[in-house]
Design a protein around this motif. Structure first.
Motif, short mmCIF file in Angstrom:
data_model
loop_
_atom_site.label_atom_id
_atom_site.label_comp_id
_atom_site.label_asym_id
_atom_site.label_seq_id
_atom_site.Cartn_x
_atom_site.Cartn_y
_atom_site.Cartn_z
N THR A 1 -2.00 -0.91 -3.93
CA THR A 1 -3.18 -0.18 -3.46
C THR A 1 -2.72 1.24 -3.10
O THR A 1 -1.77 1.41 -2.34
CB THR A 1 -3.77 -0.85 -2.21
OG1 THR A 1 -4.13 -2.18 -2.56
CG2 THR A 1 -4.99 -0.10 -1.71
N ILE A 2 -3.39 2.24 -3.66
CA ILE A 2 -3.01 3.64 -3.40
C ILE A 2 -4.16 4.37 -2.72
O ILE A 2 -5.30 4.33 -3.20
CB ILE A 2 -2.62 4.36 -4.71
CG1 ILE A 2 -1.39 3.70 -5.34
CG2 ILE A 2 -2.36 5.85 -4.46
CD1 ILE A 2 -0.97 4.27 -6.68
N TYR B 1 1.12 7.86 -10.48
CA TYR B 1 -0.08 7.03 -10.28
C TYR B 1 -0.23 6.02 -11.41
O TYR B 1 -0.51 4.83 -11.16
CB TYR B 1 -1.32 7.92 -10.19
CG TYR B 1 -2.59 7.17 -9.87
CD1 TYR B 1 -2.96 6.92 -8.55
CD2 TYR B 1 -3.43 6.70 -10.87
CE1 TYR B 1 -4.13 6.23 -8.25
CE2 TYR B 1 -4.59 6.00 -10.59
CZ TYR B 1 -4.94 5.77 -9.27
OH TYR B 1 -6.09 5.07 -8.98
N TYR B 2 -0.03 6.47 -12.66
CA TYR B 2 -0.17 5.56 -13.80
C TYR B 2 0.78 4.36 -13.67
O TYR B 2 0.43 3.25 -14.06
CB TYR B 2 0.17 6.27 -15.13
CG TYR B 2 -0.62 7.50 -15.45
CD1 TYR B 2 -1.94 7.67 -15.05
CD2 TYR B 2 -0.04 8.53 -16.20
CE1 TYR B 2 -2.65 8.82 -15.36
CE2 TYR B 2 -0.74 9.68 -16.52
CZ TYR B 2 -2.05 9.83 -16.10
OH TYR B 2 -2.73 10.96 -16.42
N ILE B 3 1.96 4.60 -13.15
CA ILE B 3 2.97 3.55 -13.03
C ILE B 3 2.67 2.62 -11.85
O ILE B 3 2.82 1.41 -11.95
CB ILE B 3 4.37 4.18 -12.86
CG1 ILE B 3 4.78 4.89 -14.15
CG2 ILE B 3 5.42 3.13 -12.48
CD1 ILE B 3 5.97 5.82 -13.98
N LEU B 4 2.21 3.21 -10.74
CA LEU B 4 2.10 2.45 -9.49
C LEU B 4 0.73 1.78 -9.28
O LEU B 4 0.66 0.72 -8.66
CB LEU B 4 2.41 3.38 -8.31
CG LEU B 4 3.83 3.98 -8.34
CD1 LEU B 4 3.96 5.09 -7.30
CD2 LEU B 4 4.88 2.90 -8.12
N ALA B 5 -0.32 2.40 -9.78
CA ALA B 5 -1.67 1.88 -9.51
C ALA B 5 -1.90 0.44 -9.98
O ALA B 5 -2.61 -0.32 -9.31
CB ALA B 5 -2.72 2.81 -10.11
N ARG C 1 0.84 -1.20 0.00
CA ARG C 1 0.00 0.00 0.00
C ARG C 1 0.88 1.25 0.00
O ARG C 1 1.86 1.33 0.73
CB ARG C 1 -0.90 0.03 1.24
CG ARG C 1 -1.80 -1.19 1.37
CD ARG C 1 -2.58 -1.14 2.67
NE ARG C 1 -3.58 -0.09 2.64
CZ ARG C 1 -4.82 -0.27 2.21
NH1 ARG C 1 -5.20 -1.45 1.76
NH2 ARG C 1 -5.68 0.72 2.23
N ILE C 2 0.47 2.22 -0.81
CA ILE C 2 1.18 3.51 -0.88
C ILE C 2 0.21 4.62 -0.52
O ILE C 2 -0.95 4.62 -0.98
CB ILE C 2 1.72 3.78 -2.30
CG1 ILE C 2 2.62 2.63 -2.79
CG2 ILE C 2 2.49 5.10 -2.35
CD1 ILE C 2 3.06 2.78 -4.24
N LEU C 3 0.67 5.56 0.27
CA LEU C 3 -0.13 6.75 0.59
C LEU C 3 0.41 7.94 -0.20
O LEU C 3 1.57 8.32 -0.06
CB LEU C 3 -0.05 7.05 2.09
CG LEU C 3 -0.97 8.18 2.57
CD1 LEU C 3 -2.44 7.74 2.50
CD2 LEU C 3 -0.62 8.60 3.99
N LEU D 1 8.47 2.11 -7.86
CA LEU D 1 8.09 0.76 -8.27
C LEU D 1 9.24 -0.22 -8.06
O LEU D 1 9.08 -1.29 -7.47
CB LEU D 1 7.67 0.78 -9.75
CG LEU D 1 7.34 -0.55 -10.40
CD1 LEU D 1 6.13 -1.22 -9.74
CD2 LEU D 1 7.09 -0.40 -11.90
N GLN D 2 10.40 0.20 -8.52
CA GLN D 2 11.61 -0.65 -8.41
C GLN D 2 11.93 -0.94 -6.95
O GLN D 2 12.21 -2.08 -6.55
CB GLN D 2 12.78 0.07 -9.07
CG GLN D 2 13.89 -0.85 -9.48
CD GLN D 2 14.98 -0.09 -10.24
OE1 GLN D 2 14.87 1.10 -10.53
NE2 GLN D 2 16.05 -0.77 -10.54
#
Length: 225
Positions: free
Chosen positions: A40-41, A32-36, A4-6, A220-221
């Motif tokens: 979970t954001i 957001y496009y990369i991580l979603a 999960r990312i805030l 992401l990495q």
């Protein structure tokens, strides 16, 4: 279990001169496009729902209106943005501070945010910020009470970029100067507005709007390790 990312947004909508401000559209949208697709954001801000977006950024980055601002999932997250005071840091694996001039005005001095960022950093979990986002971390400290930037390489919006935007009077401090005064070692792209991301342990910073996509990739990495 999915990590999960805030995403932490500013609640400030006016600068010191009264000009409108807020969070900067591509600096939320591009990461957001990369991580979603992978994590979970959730969204948070000092005042909670509907953090103000910087209108200039909406006009400048129109491609992100349909993809991000008009995305039903994102609209739901913005309208239900949590108050930072109600968020438990233990629920997240990473925090990411979205830029825009707003964070320099509210998050930099917000006691709830300073405590939250310090707690989060001390757990060894990932703390990331882009453009003016690192301003949100100027009060954050490690276990010994030292700035989390002390002795570390970092980047963020440069003095030159601020001058070129003619925004020096709009904010209480210049990010490059302030964090350097805390012992941070400032790095920047070869040219103003070029992409630059610095990874220093569990602290990841990006310089400007062009760095929003690459900081998403760096987060992401780091989380996939």
């Amino acid at each position: 279990m999915t990590k999960r990312i805030l995403f932490v947004f500013t609640s400030a909508n006016k600068t010191l001169t009264g000009a409108s401000t807020g969070w900067y559209l591509p600096e939320a949208a591009h990461p957001y496009y990369i991580l979603a697709p992978h994590f979970t954001i959730d969204f948070a801000s000092p005042a909670g729902p509907n953090p103000p977006v910087d209108e200039y950024s909406v006009q400048t980055f129109q491609d992100d209106i349909g993809k991000f601002l008009k995305n039903p999932e994102v609209q739901e997250k913005l309208s239900t943005t949590k108050k930072l005071s109600e968020v438990n840091p233990d629920d997240y694996d990473a925090i990411f501070y979205v830029g825009g001039h707003g964070p320099v005005l509210d998050l930099a001095v917000d006691p709830v945010n300073i405590k939250f960022a310090s707690q989060f950093y001390r757990t060894g979990k990932l703390v990331a910020a882009v453009c003016h986002g690192p301003a949100a971390l100027v009060g954050a400290t490690d276990e010994s009470g030292k700035s989390i930037f002390a002795g570390k390489a970092f980047t963020g919006f440069s003095n030159v970029e601020e001058e070129q935007m003619d925004k020096v009077k709009d904010i209480p401090f210049l990010l490059e100067d302030k964090i350097s005064s805390l012992g941070g070692k400032y790095e920047k792209a070869a040219e103003p507005w070029g992409p630059k991301v610095v990874v220093a342990g569990n602290l990841i910073t990006g310089q400007n709007p062009a760095s929003a996509h690459p900081i998403g990739e760096a987060i992401l990495q780091a989380l996939q390790k």
